[in-house]
Enzyme design. Sequence first.
Site, PDB file in Angstrom:
ATOM      1  N   ASP A  33       0.826  -1.210   0.000  1.00 22.58           N
ATOM      2  CA  ASP A  33       0.000   0.000   0.000  1.00 22.58           C
ATOM      3  C   ASP A  33       0.853   1.248   0.000  1.00 22.58           C
ATOM      4  OD1 ASP A  33       0.691  -0.059   2.709  1.00 22.58           O
ATOM      5  OD2 ASP A  33      -1.035  -1.381   3.089  1.00 22.58           O
ATOM      6  N   LYS A  55      -4.901   3.425  -1.101  1.00 23.08           N
ATOM      7  CA  LYS A  55      -5.776   4.437  -1.692  1.00 23.08           C
ATOM      8  C   LYS A  55      -5.170   4.891  -3.016  1.00 23.08           C
ATOM      9  CE  LYS A  55      -7.706   6.632   2.381  1.00 23.08           C
ATOM     10  NZ  LYS A  55      -7.015   7.231   3.481  1.00 23.08           N
ATOM     11  N   MET A 170      -1.601   8.072  13.640  1.00 21.06           N
ATOM     12  CA  MET A 170      -2.921   8.355  13.051  1.00 21.06           C
ATOM     13  C   MET A 170      -3.651   9.458  13.814  1.00 21.06           C
ATOM     14  SD  MET A 170      -4.173   4.461  12.244  1.00 21.06           S
ATOM     15  CE  MET A 170      -3.663   3.753  13.799  1.00 21.06           C
TER      16      MET A 170
HETATM   17  N1  SAH Z   1       2.417  -0.114  11.077  1.00 21.55           N
HETATM   18  C1  SAH Z   1       2.797   1.276  10.968  1.00 21.55           C
HETATM   19  C2  SAH Z   1       1.697   2.207  11.429  1.00 21.55           C
HETATM   20  C3  SAH Z   1       0.497   2.165  10.552  1.00 21.55           C
HETATM   21  S1  SAH Z   1      -0.749   3.276  11.057  1.00 21.55           S
HETATM   22  C4  SAH Z   1       4.094   1.493  11.751  1.00 21.55           C
HETATM   23  O1  SAH Z   1       4.520   0.618  12.509  1.00 21.55           O
HETATM   24  O2  SAH Z   1       4.710   2.547  11.553  1.00 21.55           O
HETATM   25  C5  SAH Z   1      -0.422   4.638   9.996  1.00 21.55           C
HETATM   26  C6  SAH Z   1       0.154   5.777  10.802  1.00 21.55           C
HETATM   27  O3  SAH Z   1       1.528   5.557  11.025  1.00 21.55           O
HETATM   28  C7  SAH Z   1       0.099   7.125  10.116  1.00 21.55           C
HETATM   29  O4  SAH Z   1      -1.139   7.743  10.295  1.00 21.55           O
HETATM   30  C8  SAH Z   1       1.176   7.868  10.836  1.00 21.55           C
HETATM   31  O5  SAH Z   1       0.770   8.292  12.096  1.00 21.55           O
HETATM   32  C9  SAH Z   1       2.197   6.783  11.055  1.00 21.55           C
HETATM   33  N2  SAH Z   1       3.240   6.745  10.006  1.00 21.55           N
HETATM   34  C10 SAH Z   1       3.607   5.693   9.271  1.00 21.55           C
HETATM   35  N3  SAH Z   1       4.641   6.014   8.474  1.00 21.55           N
HETATM   36  C11 SAH Z   1       4.927   7.304   8.731  1.00 21.55           C
HETATM   37  C12 SAH Z   1       5.898   8.217   8.250  1.00 21.55           C
HETATM   38  N4  SAH Z   1       6.800   7.877   7.321  1.00 21.55           N
HETATM   39  N5  SAH Z   1       5.918   9.467   8.748  1.00 21.55           N
HETATM   40  C13 SAH Z   1       5.035   9.842   9.689  1.00 21.55           C
HETATM   41  N6  SAH Z   1       4.100   9.029  10.170  1.00 21.55           N
HETATM   42  C14 SAH Z   1       4.044   7.776   9.704  1.00 21.55           C
END
Ligand code: SAH
Length: 487
Positions: A33, A55, A170
């Site tokens: 994704d 998306k 998020m």
């Molecule tokens: N599994 C992922 C989180 C997924 S939920 C992890 O462990 O990082 C998605 C959220 O992760 C986004 O809304 C944001 O808050 C955060 N996120 C993921 N990648 C990001 C990035 N490169 N920069 C900032 N926030 C990020």
Amino acid sequence: MTVFLVGAGPGDPGLLTLRGAEVLRRADVVVYDRLAHPSLVDLAPADAERIYVGKAPGKVELRQEDINALLVERGLAGRTVVRLKGGDPFVFGRGGEEAEALIAAGVAFEVVPGITSAIAGPAYAGIPVTHRGVSTHVTIVTGHEDPAKGATDVDWDALARAGGTLVILMGAGHIADIASRLIDGGRAAGTPVAAVRWATRTDQRTIRATLGTIADLGVESPSVIVVGEVAALDMSWFDSRPLFGRRVVVTRAREQASELRARLEDLGAGVIELPSIALEPVPFEVPSLSGFTWLVFTSANGVIAFFDEGIQPQGLDARALAGVKVAAIGPGTASALAMRGVRADLIPDRFVAESLVEAFPAPGSKGDRVLIARASEARDVLPEGLISKGYDVDVLSVYRTVVAVPDPADVEILRSGGVDCLTFTSSSTVRNFCTLVGKLPEPQPLAICIGPVTADTARSLGIRVDAVATEHTIDGLVDALIAHLSD
Ligand code: SAH
């Protein structure tokens, strides 16, 4: 048949684990994704099935149940499936739901943990999530639920009381409500907050505020939000590198671009490859070298083509070079020779044809013979210069350069003014670049050239040249760019 739930890390492709890379390289199917970096998907074999489930403009996002069903179906079909997920698959990644679906269907699976944005995001902004004497614990919480709604699964009051570091994922959309819930719960309005958007990528941005002020500044998705005393620490390194936030175009042929690309990326630049030339082999026969005193190479590509591509009737054996002196135009060419076990006898002080002619000793009394192995469309300076010194010169074309076809999306970024700097490493790249791109955008991005000949070609085509490397090498080019920017 195994389904691998692989953490892709937060964005910087270097943060994929070795295990993640290993399973990607043998995937039959990759399901990914929007948070997965495209270069990670490229690790999969060319013929692997690639399924985007994020998306996309004008399309509905696949529902989680559909993704689960897809993984089960491909897994039952006996394929090696990689489900690539941003960050860590089990940290707000819904990887748990996918695992449950696979268990229910009896499909074998493995989890390859990833570096979560909750830890890496702050780290790339120079914020340690725990710090001796400042914070002894860290809580990772979702900000997805609307805290203004009566009952939620998140106990914001308890989190406010717990102190320490709070990392919210998020949470961009609800930051105002989250901040006021935390203040209501007893955290001081002056508590430091940092929001790191697009963490670990070349467009990373960090906002620093307090619980009382963060709502006014606004936070955009995707961001990692850090609340607590550590958010006031600023050990910034990622975004303080000299080329951070700059978009630099590399015009070299794809096969030659990687060294320059890596140097620029290490310094923080976002690199776009717009290869304006492509290298094409030309059939040639390696002549017997015994009659030659000198063998001359004017590029690393010439070396590669000469040793690896030529039709070699008697097979090119290292001993064929015995007694032949070898000249290289510069260090890149010399190191290509060194990799083939040949040490250059002559490298001029300045890495241009004129210098090489100057550096050549006078020929012996018999009028020594020189063989120049090079591209078919090179300048005549070298053969003519050596002839006028008294040498007998043979030129052997070992490859040629043709106009390449770059990715139209990359050309569009350039045309729309999205580029800060162009780099040119040869006259042929400048010429073909102009043919491909046509008019440059106004204001013109910086143009940096590897040497005076390339710079003259650029100027003759109407390009303003901002800097020319003093040392005509890749390192010299990068140094010239940094020096120009810090002027
Ligand atoms: N599994 C992922 C989180 C997924 S939920 C992890 O462990 O990082 C998605 C959220 O992760 C986004 O809304 C944001 O808050 C955060 N996120 C993921 N990648 C990001 C990035 N490169 N920069 C900032 N926030 C990020």
